[in-house]
Design a protein around this motif. Sequence first.
Motif, mmCIF file in Angstrom:
data_model
loop_
_atom_site.group_PDB
_atom_site.id
_atom_site.type_symbol
_atom_site.label_atom_id
_atom_site.label_comp_id
_atom_site.label_asym_id
_atom_site.label_seq_id
_atom_site.Cartn_x
_atom_site.Cartn_y
_atom_site.Cartn_z
ATOM 1 N N ASN A 47 0.819 -1.258 0.038
ATOM 2 C CA ASN A 47 -0.086 -0.182 0.024
ATOM 3 C C ASN A 47 0.808 1.373 0.064
ATOM 4 N N GLY A 48 2.041 1.339 0.754
ATOM 5 C CA GLY A 48 2.534 2.690 0.961
ATOM 6 C C GLY A 48 3.626 2.570 -0.610
ATOM 7 N N LEU A 49 3.966 1.398 -1.203
ATOM 8 C CA LEU A 49 4.591 1.808 -2.443
ATOM 9 C C LEU A 49 3.535 2.355 -3.631
ATOM 10 N N GLU A 50 2.322 1.535 -3.620
ATOM 11 C CA GLU A 50 1.454 2.062 -4.314
ATOM 12 C C GLU A 50 1.044 3.417 -4.391
ATOM 13 N N ALA A 51 0.993 4.068 -3.027
ATOM 14 C CA ALA A 51 0.390 5.467 -2.887
ATOM 15 C C ALA A 51 1.755 6.322 -3.160
ATOM 16 N N ALA A 52 2.949 5.718 -3.289
ATOM 17 C CA ALA A 52 4.253 6.590 -3.744
ATOM 18 C C ALA A 52 4.125 6.767 -5.109
ATOM 19 N N LYS A 53 3.616 5.475 -5.903
ATOM 20 C CA LYS A 53 3.921 5.288 -7.193
ATOM 21 C C LYS A 53 2.654 6.483 -7.714
ATOM 22 N N GLU A 54 1.560 6.414 -7.020
ATOM 23 C CA GLU A 54 0.512 7.377 -7.405
ATOM 24 C C GLU A 54 1.132 8.748 -7.614
ATOM 25 N N PHE A 55 1.785 9.430 -6.526
ATOM 26 C CA PHE A 55 2.193 10.509 -6.655
ATOM 27 C C PHE A 55 3.467 10.770 -7.486
ATOM 28 N N ALA A 56 4.174 9.717 -7.810
ATOM 29 C CA ALA A 56 5.277 9.945 -8.646
ATOM 30 C C ALA A 56 4.696 10.119 -9.875
ATOM 31 N N GLU A 57 4.024 9.355 -10.236
ATOM 32 C CA GLU A 57 3.296 9.469 -11.659
ATOM 33 C C GLU A 57 2.845 10.666 -12.317
ATOM 34 N N ASN A 58 2.390 11.821 -11.140
ATOM 35 C CA ASN A 58 2.002 12.876 -11.184
ATOM 36 C C ASN A 58 3.047 14.021 -11.194
ATOM 37 N N ASP A 59 3.582 14.486 -12.558
ATOM 38 C CA ASP A 59 4.645 15.464 -12.524
ATOM 39 C C ASP A 59 4.641 16.528 -11.752
ATOM 40 N N GLU A 60 3.322 16.986 -11.551
ATOM 41 C CA GLU A 60 3.336 18.258 -10.498
ATOM 42 C C GLU A 60 3.421 18.040 -8.925
ATOM 43 N N ASP A 61 3.459 16.495 -8.556
ATOM 44 C CA ASP A 61 3.675 16.324 -7.322
ATOM 45 C C ASP A 61 5.029 16.242 -6.708
ATOM 46 N N GLU A 62 5.307 16.306 -5.483
ATOM 47 C CA GLU A 62 6.394 16.082 -4.959
ATOM 48 C C GLU A 62 6.456 14.852 -3.876
ATOM 49 N N LEU A 63 7.385 14.170 -4.189
ATOM 50 C CA LEU A 63 7.369 13.037 -3.341
ATOM 51 C C LEU A 63 8.574 12.583 -2.603
ATOM 52 N N GLU A 64 8.517 12.433 -1.176
ATOM 53 C CA GLU A 64 9.660 11.765 -0.341
ATOM 54 C C GLU A 64 9.199 10.573 0.009
ATOM 55 N N LEU A 65 9.782 9.331 -0.331
ATOM 56 C CA LEU A 65 9.654 8.181 0.163
ATOM 57 C C LEU A 65 10.799 7.639 0.965
ATOM 58 N N ILE A 66 10.465 7.532 2.398
ATOM 59 C CA ILE A 66 11.371 7.113 3.449
ATOM 60 C C ILE A 66 11.396 6.065 4.276
ATOM 61 N N PHE A 67 12.274 4.961 4.253
ATOM 62 C CA PHE A 67 12.180 3.742 4.801
ATOM 63 C C PHE A 67 12.795 4.159 6.250
ATOM 64 N N ASP A 68 12.035 3.934 7.243
ATOM 65 C CA ASP A 68 12.502 4.241 8.581
ATOM 66 C C ASP A 68 12.207 3.048 9.563
ATOM 67 N N GLY A 69 13.048 3.158 10.806
ATOM 68 C CA GLY A 69 12.849 1.845 11.753
ATOM 69 C C GLY A 69 12.774 0.702 10.867
ATOM 70 N N ALA A 70 12.065 -0.381 11.404
ATOM 71 C CA ALA A 70 11.910 -1.646 10.867
ATOM 72 C C ALA A 70 11.715 -1.564 9.417
ATOM 73 N N GLY A 71 11.221 -0.393 8.765
ATOM 74 C CA GLY A 71 10.859 -0.357 7.453
ATOM 75 C C GLY A 71 12.124 -0.569 6.577
ATOM 76 N N THR A 72 13.171 -0.329 7.107
ATOM 77 C CA THR A 72 14.656 -0.543 6.410
ATOM 78 C C THR A 72 14.796 -1.750 6.198
ATOM 79 N N THR A 73 14.325 -2.550 6.717
ATOM 80 C CA THR A 73 14.465 -4.251 6.221
ATOM 81 C C THR A 73 13.873 -4.526 5.306
ATOM 82 N N TRP A 74 13.209 -3.746 4.467
ATOM 83 C CA TRP A 74 12.546 -4.160 3.172
ATOM 84 C C TRP A 74 13.658 -3.915 2.031
ATOM 85 N N ILE A 75 14.377 -3.193 2.118
ATOM 86 C CA ILE A 75 15.556 -2.805 1.187
ATOM 87 C C ILE A 75 16.151 -4.052 0.612
#
Length: 118
Positions: free
Chosen positions: A23-51
């Motif tokens: 869900n987080g990646l899908e939300a990020a993709k939705e923002f990334a696909e809109n050229d007018e939007d600015e996106l910061e995607l940050i992996f923090d805490g246990a989220g870093t283990t996804w890398i």
Amino acid sequence: MTKAAIIILAGTDGHDNLGRIVNGLEAAKEFAENDEDELELIFDGAGTTWIPELEDEDHDYHDLYQAVSDDAAVCDYCSGAFGVEDAVGDAGLVTLDDHDGHPSVRSLVADGYEVITF
């Protein structure tokens, strides 16, 4: 223009956390696909283990991750604490250490970003 900071906090354990990362990646993709939007995607805490998981080309959501990885950054402190600093380095991802070794959420808010956590 919309400014969104999506912060992935969910770790890799459990089916519910798989749902959060997707869900987080899908939300990020939705923002990334809109050229007018600015996106910061940050992996923090246990989220870093996804890398290391998402960098694996055989992972089911590798392609989704690749669609937004240019906008991704990782908490410097947490990548070390969770033992994934080598994978983060190998992936060429930016690490953030703005506030005591962690990303600064306050700076994101001050810069007008809507902060969304998964």
